[in-house]
Design an enzyme around this catalytic site. Sequence first.
Site, short mmCIF file in Angstrom:
data_model
loop_
_atom_site.label_atom_id
_atom_site.label_comp_id
_atom_site.label_asym_id
_atom_site.label_seq_id
_atom_site.Cartn_x
_atom_site.Cartn_y
_atom_site.Cartn_z
N GLU A 307 -36.03 24.60 21.16
CA GLU A 307 -34.61 24.97 21.56
C GLU A 307 -33.73 23.90 22.05
O GLU A 307 -32.89 24.41 23.04
CB GLU A 307 -34.73 26.00 22.69
N ASN A 308 -33.74 22.66 21.50
CA ASN A 308 -32.90 21.76 22.16
C ASN A 308 -31.58 21.98 22.04
O ASN A 308 -31.04 22.51 21.13
CB ASN A 308 -33.26 20.28 21.15
N HIS A 331 -34.97 33.96 18.50
CA HIS A 331 -35.57 33.31 19.61
C HIS A 331 -35.04 32.08 20.36
O HIS A 331 -34.74 31.70 21.59
CB HIS A 331 -37.18 33.10 19.37
N GLU A 332 -34.90 30.90 19.33
CA GLU A 332 -34.38 29.74 19.55
C GLU A 332 -32.96 29.74 20.39
O GLU A 332 -32.48 29.00 21.30
CB GLU A 332 -34.24 28.56 18.73
N HIS A 335 -32.90 30.97 23.91
CA HIS A 335 -33.22 30.02 25.09
C HIS A 335 -31.99 29.36 25.47
O HIS A 335 -31.87 28.83 26.58
CB HIS A 335 -34.00 29.05 24.49
N GLU A 354 -40.04 31.55 28.47
CA GLU A 354 -40.60 32.20 27.05
C GLU A 354 -40.43 33.74 27.30
O GLU A 354 -40.19 34.20 26.28
CB GLU A 354 -41.93 31.69 26.68
N ASP A 410 -49.52 21.71 28.11
CA ASP A 410 -49.40 22.32 26.67
C ASP A 410 -50.07 23.56 26.70
O ASP A 410 -49.85 24.33 25.87
CB ASP A 410 -50.02 21.39 25.76
N TYR A 418 -45.08 34.51 26.72
CA TYR A 418 -44.22 34.71 25.70
C TYR A 418 -44.22 36.57 25.80
O TYR A 418 -43.45 37.16 26.01
CB TYR A 418 -44.81 34.67 24.26
N ARG A 592 -47.27 23.12 11.07
CA ARG A 592 -47.19 24.03 11.99
C ARG A 592 -48.41 24.61 12.67
O ARG A 592 -49.16 25.28 11.75
CB ARG A 592 -46.16 25.15 11.70
#
Length: 663
Positions: A307-308, A331-332, A335, A354, A410, A418, A592
């Site tokens: 989500e930058n 979703h992104e 954010h 999240e 992480d 989430y 991914r």
Amino acid sequence: MRSKLDIRRFLPALLLAMLAVGCQRESGDPNPVNAAPGSAPAVAADRDEHSYAEPDKVVTDDLALDIALDFDARTIAGTATYTLQWKDPSATQLVLDTRDLTIEKVEGETANGWQPLQYTLAEADPTLGSKLTIETPERNAKVRVTYKTSPEASGLQWLTPEMTEGKQLPFMFSQSQQIHARSWVPLQDTPAIRYTYTARVTTSPDVMVLMSADNDPAAQRTGEYTFKMPQKIPSYLMAIAAGDLVFKPISDRAGVWAEPAMVDRAVAEFADTEKMIEVTEQLYGPYRWGRYDLLILPPSFPYGGMENPRLSFITPTVIVGDKSLVSLIAHELAHSWSGNLVTFSSAKHGWLNEGFTSYVENRIVESLYGKEVSDMEYVISRNALRENIAGMPEATQALAVKPGTELDADDALSAVAYDKGAWFLQFLEQRFGRENFDAFLRGYFDHFAFQSVTTEQFLAYAKEHLFDKFPGTVTDAEIQEWIYAPGIPASAPQVMSRNFGIVDSARLAWLGSGQLPPRQITDAWSTQEWLHFLDSLPPTLTIEQLAQLDEAYGFTGTDNGEIAMRWYPLAVRSGYTQANEALAEFTARVGRRKLIMPIYTALVQTEPGLALARQIFETARPGYHPITTGSVEALIAGAKPAPAPVAPAATDAAADEKPAPAN
């Protein structure tokens, strides 16, 4: 991010073992006696144990980068200049986080210009990197560090032209969350600190450079680029990318950056982006970041999205031609309110990012595509949560990880953050009513805009603006159970899907009779219905059953990664080697982690599978992101394979079949 570990369905056995070692359960009752609803247990002042920074002494107000990208050396080199706000009158040191950086010199700005400063770079911690301590006896207003990254920087991936879609130019991109920004910039690398930034970036003139800042859709390739991010952001939202990138608009404030061969497909797939922005603004207030653009990365990107701000990084694996996976964009985008605007203060409060974002994502999906689609997505995610949470240490099943519990940064953003987080917010929506809860959330985003917060701050705000405003609606015991207790609370609202009922009937009929459902039924199934069908199958099937499904529906070789991540592990567990060639191609091509780690996990359970996993990894390693490489390496290293699987008889599979959990 969707998702940080990208494991809404998957939590590998090795990670569970690591968590079991790293997590410490505290004894005693976490619930205060006679507390008001939403109050939190007394805790020590919150600190981010994943950073060496000392924000109580000094914080970065602004960062100015002047850096050069070297594709041949696979390095970034240049200077980082910090404008500092000193908080502690007695502090005379600036402590920064670094990982595998070469520090060439450190200077402080004085009345006589830039003067050298003494510094110490500590030995590297395998998780946190190296603490950089800079002596600042004059408490300089600005400090400048000259540095160079390592070719193996954990937060950067450098791709050769052959690894890209167009195969003409190299590609580089960053992934800073959780604590990888420190591998390409020396920083106070904690979400508790927010700063503005500017950057001057030089590189080869044939590539376009973008950052999580004010990218110009009309920018030309010149080899020198400047950027400005006027809103304060945490370090994990700093991002950079460079490659053969072109732009096409979706609306006046949204568009797509991608390689030329991908951009038209992406624009068509994500055509609803502007509608998503408008829906979210109606719910939770104005979009405050100017532009919202999407950067489509190569398939090696380890996550679904990142989500930058102003430039979400997106995996190409969700571009399947029918918009069935565009909830990732929702979703992104979400954010931009929950996470980017109001940010968790440390990874232990990850659900504030999240969980809120997953809830808002679902509201966007419901508004644009209907309640049945949002219900199907809720059922899929919650069934996966139940599957994951059963094997997790109790300390990591709570939304807010308790003080004293050790957790890798992480690993903090699991399905609990989430999906249990979103479930809790739906519980509050159900109790207080959607209209009241929407008003509360909008107020929350406004009140804490551009701030980093803790769970306890959220609860204090909720107590004043929600719980006390509607007394007796929820109990303290219920709130405490949701936030601090393991498992899924009994008060969790249930969601049913009408469409999934039809899928379940068709699946049970096939398992009992061997007769596939009529094509007029399955031809109308969406991706979500196929995912539920596959998720609800027994752990193994006979070769004949798999061949029947494959012939009818073409699962082997599918372009849909969500289907692939379910079909290929089922094939591996069942000994259906007919899928091996396509499985190997998919797993080597896609980086991914959500999509490939379940496949690797299934493979390493047997000796033949482990051999194939090693073969795939050897081929794929040059194109994998360092984060993906580390995950696969750890999984293979910890494998304890058994002999090859023996597929059960069809009657056994049918006998073991149970309906999917009600949700």
